[in-house]
Motif scaffolding. Structure first.
Motif, mmCIF file in Angstrom:
data_model
loop_
_atom_site.group_PDB
_atom_site.id
_atom_site.type_symbol
_atom_site.label_atom_id
_atom_site.label_comp_id
_atom_site.label_asym_id
_atom_site.label_seq_id
_atom_site.Cartn_x
_atom_site.Cartn_y
_atom_site.Cartn_z
ATOM 1 N N GLU A 55 -5.086 -4.004 -1.834
ATOM 2 C CA GLU A 55 -4.480 -3.194 -0.777
ATOM 3 C C GLU A 55 -3.583 -2.114 -1.370
ATOM 4 N N ALA A 56 -2.767 -2.507 -2.360
ATOM 5 C CA ALA A 56 -1.866 -1.537 -3.000
ATOM 6 C C ALA A 56 -2.671 -0.465 -3.729
ATOM 7 N N ILE A 57 -3.746 -0.868 -4.395
ATOM 8 C CA ILE A 57 -4.588 0.093 -5.127
ATOM 9 C C ILE A 57 -5.217 1.088 -4.152
ATOM 10 N N TYR A 58 -5.779 0.563 -3.068
ATOM 11 C CA TYR A 58 -6.445 1.436 -2.091
ATOM 12 C C TYR A 58 -5.473 2.453 -1.515
ATOM 13 N N TRP A 59 -4.315 1.971 -1.065
ATOM 14 C CA TRP A 59 -3.385 2.885 -0.408
ATOM 15 C C TRP A 59 -2.715 3.853 -1.376
ATOM 16 N N LEU A 60 -2.529 3.430 -2.619
ATOM 17 C CA LEU A 60 -1.994 4.365 -3.610
ATOM 18 C C LEU A 60 -3.013 5.481 -3.862
ATOM 19 N N ALA A 61 -4.288 5.111 -3.941
ATOM 20 C CA ALA A 61 -5.340 6.124 -4.103
ATOM 21 C C ALA A 61 -5.349 7.080 -2.908
ATOM 22 N N GLN A 62 -5.150 6.531 -1.704
ATOM 23 C CA GLN A 62 -5.085 7.380 -0.515
ATOM 24 C C GLN A 62 -3.916 8.362 -0.594
ATOM 25 N N ALA A 63 -2.791 7.889 -1.094
ATOM 26 C CA ALA A 63 -1.615 8.757 -1.215
ATOM 27 C C ALA A 63 -1.882 9.900 -2.191
ATOM 28 N N TYR A 64 -2.514 9.578 -3.323
ATOM 29 C CA TYR A 64 -2.856 10.628 -4.284
ATOM 30 C C TYR A 64 -3.856 11.614 -3.652
ATOM 31 N N ARG A 65 -4.835 11.076 -2.922
ATOM 32 C CA ARG A 65 -5.842 11.940 -2.290
ATOM 33 C C ARG A 65 -5.201 12.872 -1.271
ATOM 34 N N THR A 76 -7.159 5.804 -10.287
ATOM 35 C CA THR A 76 -6.462 4.623 -9.769
ATOM 36 C C THR A 76 -7.461 3.577 -9.290
ATOM 37 N N LEU A 77 -8.472 4.026 -8.570
ATOM 38 C CA LEU A 77 -9.506 3.112 -8.081
ATOM 39 C C LEU A 77 -10.350 2.561 -9.231
ATOM 40 N N ARG A 78 -10.690 3.418 -10.173
ATOM 41 C CA ARG A 78 -11.521 2.970 -11.306
ATOM 42 C C ARG A 78 -10.831 1.854 -12.081
ATOM 43 N N LYS A 79 -9.558 2.063 -12.388
ATOM 44 C CA LYS A 79 -8.803 1.032 -13.105
ATOM 45 C C LYS A 79 -8.642 -0.222 -12.253
ATOM 46 N N ASN A 85 -11.907 -7.261 -9.313
ATOM 47 C CA ASN A 85 -11.913 -6.363 -8.152
ATOM 48 C C ASN A 85 -13.144 -5.461 -8.090
ATOM 49 N N GLY A 86 -14.074 -5.639 -9.004
ATOM 50 C CA GLY A 86 -15.220 -4.742 -9.084
ATOM 51 C C GLY A 86 -16.042 -4.662 -7.820
ATOM 52 N N SER A 87 -16.063 -5.729 -7.050
ATOM 53 C CA SER A 87 -16.851 -5.732 -5.814
ATOM 54 C C SER A 87 -15.971 -5.908 -4.581
ATOM 55 N N ASN A 88 -14.704 -5.545 -4.705
ATOM 56 C CA ASN A 88 -13.820 -5.646 -3.541
ATOM 57 C C ASN A 88 -14.249 -4.623 -2.479
ATOM 58 N N PRO A 89 -14.531 -5.053 -1.259
ATOM 59 C CA PRO A 89 -15.062 -4.146 -0.224
ATOM 60 C C PRO A 89 -14.153 -2.949 0.080
ATOM 61 N N LEU A 90 -12.842 -3.194 0.156
ATOM 62 C CA LEU A 90 -11.915 -2.103 0.473
ATOM 63 C C LEU A 90 -11.921 -1.056 -0.636
#
Length: 562
Positions: A55-65, A76-79, A85-90
């Motif tokens: 969740e933190a990774i997704y939303w941090l990526a959204q903030a950068y975007r 951020t998402l790649r790392k 987390n390679g197959s995490n749906p979010l």
């Protein structure tokens, strides 16, 4: 003792999780208020406290975007997707969004479908993320609408943000009604959800200034239900920027109180000098910020300088600074009107003439509102008329009929008339045919078709203008006073055609009598009538219609300048 230690560890973990949850929620809240740097700070803190949290990774990526940094969001998402987390749906949905931002539509769709499959299409957050992802320029609006509607049908649904994204998807799909309905559903779900009111206002804003009462009402309603909602203050400030500097300053102060501090806010403050008409101070303020902030300075400062120099009639520095702005501008900072300004400035420099059309076209293609597209086409045509380039004025006015799928009589008439003036008679004829087909009971289409065909068939041998002349007369004769000059042109043409081509002198005389009836002082009609009467008498006596000799006076068809 062990039990006590275990209890302490549990309490620490509970508190840590609570702090993490608060940081993520705080970050999402900052995103809602469009305070992107604050969102980044909060979400970086959340991720630091709980590394690897999806969740933190997704939303941090959204903030950068949202802050315009696609590479950092992608990284951020790649790392974050390394390892478990390679197959995490979010995160799959998030990475699909970044791929859409880069134009990789096939890769993105594969990730979305995988995320849906893994969650069996029953995860609201994942479907919402997929819908939001497809708001990207290369995203599929219809696909977004499908998935977001699917999310609203899941048991326990209560996320107004889904309706906001759904409304945005409808807007992307050019469905304003669907957009407004979705935004209203967000407010119905949460009456304090200011973004819903604000987004309704944005829909009406794109429809032009005649909708100002509606969009201003919704912007004001947004800040009424949530005084911290910065985006609505910003739009109110920019709306009044060129209309009422005092109101603009008032809304700016409210915006500044709830917005993130930094270069972007500094830029907005500097623009108020421009709004006040103090262009030199605006330039000085912009230079100070550029010198102080260096590479972190807002690129729009160069636009501010360019517009200020333009107001000071310094075209050299105006275009120089606008060129720097275009080269440095971040995503979303260039607005269509900037291209119009560049087009007009470029026209002042012989070596930049080719850019004029280029920038007008960019203004049209970059604006999503049809009304604005039409306005830019008209501006381009007016501009070329002012500089005396009639062929380009005609070319641009004709584009109105392409941009507007249902043009009105004024646009059709103007397009036809500009082509007539440019001596594009065949084009003018086809445009005025469109006018007469659409408005068959009006004189203008038939009259200007006649005028165009008179010049195409200048010898009258083919009689191309005859049908339109006759149709025009049948309508125009209902008001001979109003249509006097144009009727004289039509009567004159038909008199000439019947005399010189058909050799029907009595018919030609009838049309000359019509001229004399409405214009007794006409100097040519009586003379031509006398000539035809003599010719007709001679023809009757000889039993055949004599051809007029090359030197014989012929009936005039009327001036094409009438």
């Amino acid at each position: 003792m062990t039990k006590i230690k275990t209890g302490l560890v549990a309490v620490v973990m509970l508190m840590s999780n609570l702090v993490f949850a608060q940081s993520v929620q705080e970050g999402k809240k900052f995103l809602y208020y469009e305070r992107y740097q604050s969102a980044i700070d909060a979400l970086e803190k959340a991720l630091a406290s709980k590394p690897g949290d999806p969740e933190a990774i997704y939303w941090l990526a959204q903030a950068y975007r949202e802050n315009g940094d696609v590479p950092k969001a992608t990284e951020t998402l790649r790392k974050g997707m390394e390892g478990a987390n390679g197959s995490n749906p979010l995160l799959l949905a998030g990475m699909g969004q970044m791929e859409l931002a880069e134009g990789k539509t096939n890769d993105a769709r594969q990730r979305f479908e995988t995320a849906i499959s893994l969650t069996k299409g029953k995860d609201i957050n994942v479907l919402n993320a997929i819908g939001k992802a497809n708001l990207e320029k290369s995203g599929d609006a219809a696909y977004a609408i499908e998935k977001l509607n699917q999310a609203t049908l899941i048991k326990g649904f209560k996320e107004p943000d889904v309706y906001i994204n759904l409304g945005d998807a409808y807007r992307k799909n050019s469905d304003g009604g669907g957009a407004v309905s979705s935004y209203q559903k967000a407010v119905a779900l949460d009456p304090k959800y200011a973004e819903g009111e604000y987004k309704v206002g944005k829909v009406y804003l794109t429809q032009g200034s005649d909708q100002k009462d509606i969009f201003l009402q919704h912007f004001n309603k947004a800040v009424e239900i949530d005084p911290s909602y910065a985006p609505a203050y910003y739009d109110l400030y920019t709306y009044y920027f060129s209309r009422d500097v005092y109101k603009s300053k008032s809304f700016f102060e409210k915006y500044r109180a709830v917005a993130d501090k930094g270069p972007a806010l500094d830029y907005e403050e500097a623009t108020l000098q421009f709004a006040s008409g103090d262009f030199q101070t605006a330039i000085t303020k912009a230079d100070e910020l550029l010198a102080k902030q260096g590479e972190t300075a807002d690129p729009r400062l160069y636009r501010l300088k360019g517009y200020s120099y333009d107001k000071l009639n310094d075209s050299v520095n105006a275009i120089k600074n606008l060129e720097i702005f275009f080269s440095k501008a971040k995503e979303g900072q260039i607005i269509p009107e900037n291209y119009v300004t560049m087009a007009m400035l470029s026209a002042k420099f012989p070596d930049k003439q080719a850019q004029v059309d280029e920038f007008f076209n960019k203004a049209i293609t970059s604006d999503t509102a049809q009304a604005n597209k039409i306005d830019y086409v008209r501006k381009a045509s007016d501009f070329f008329k002012k500089v005396g380039n009639q062929p380009k004025a005609a070319e641009w006015m004709s584009k109105v009929l392409v941009v507007n799928p249902n043009p009105g009589k004024v646009d059709i008439y103007n397009a036809g008339f500009e082509n007539f003036k440019a001596q594009n008679y065949a084009t003018a004829d086809s445009i005025f045919k469109m006018y007469s087909d659409k408005y068959p009971n009006e004189v203008y289409g038939y009259y200007w078709k006649m005028r165009s065909l008179m010049l195409i068939d200048s010898t009258m041998e083919k009689g191309l203008a005859v049908p339109d002349a006759e149709k025009f007369i049948s309508i125009a004769e209902t008001d001979k006073v109003k249509n006097k000059s144009t009727l004289i042109t039509a009567y004159g043409y038909l008199a000439g055609y019947n005399a010189n081509i058909k050799k029907d002198f009595p018919k030609a005389i009838e049309y000359l009598d019509k001229i004399i009836e409405i214009d007794p002082t006409n100097p040519d009609a009586p003379k031509n009538k006398e000539i035809l009467q003599k010719a007709n008498k001679g023809a009757a006596q000889s039993g055949s219609a004599p051809k007029t000799s090359p030197g014989q006076s012929q009936p005039k068809s009327g001036s094409v300048n009438q």
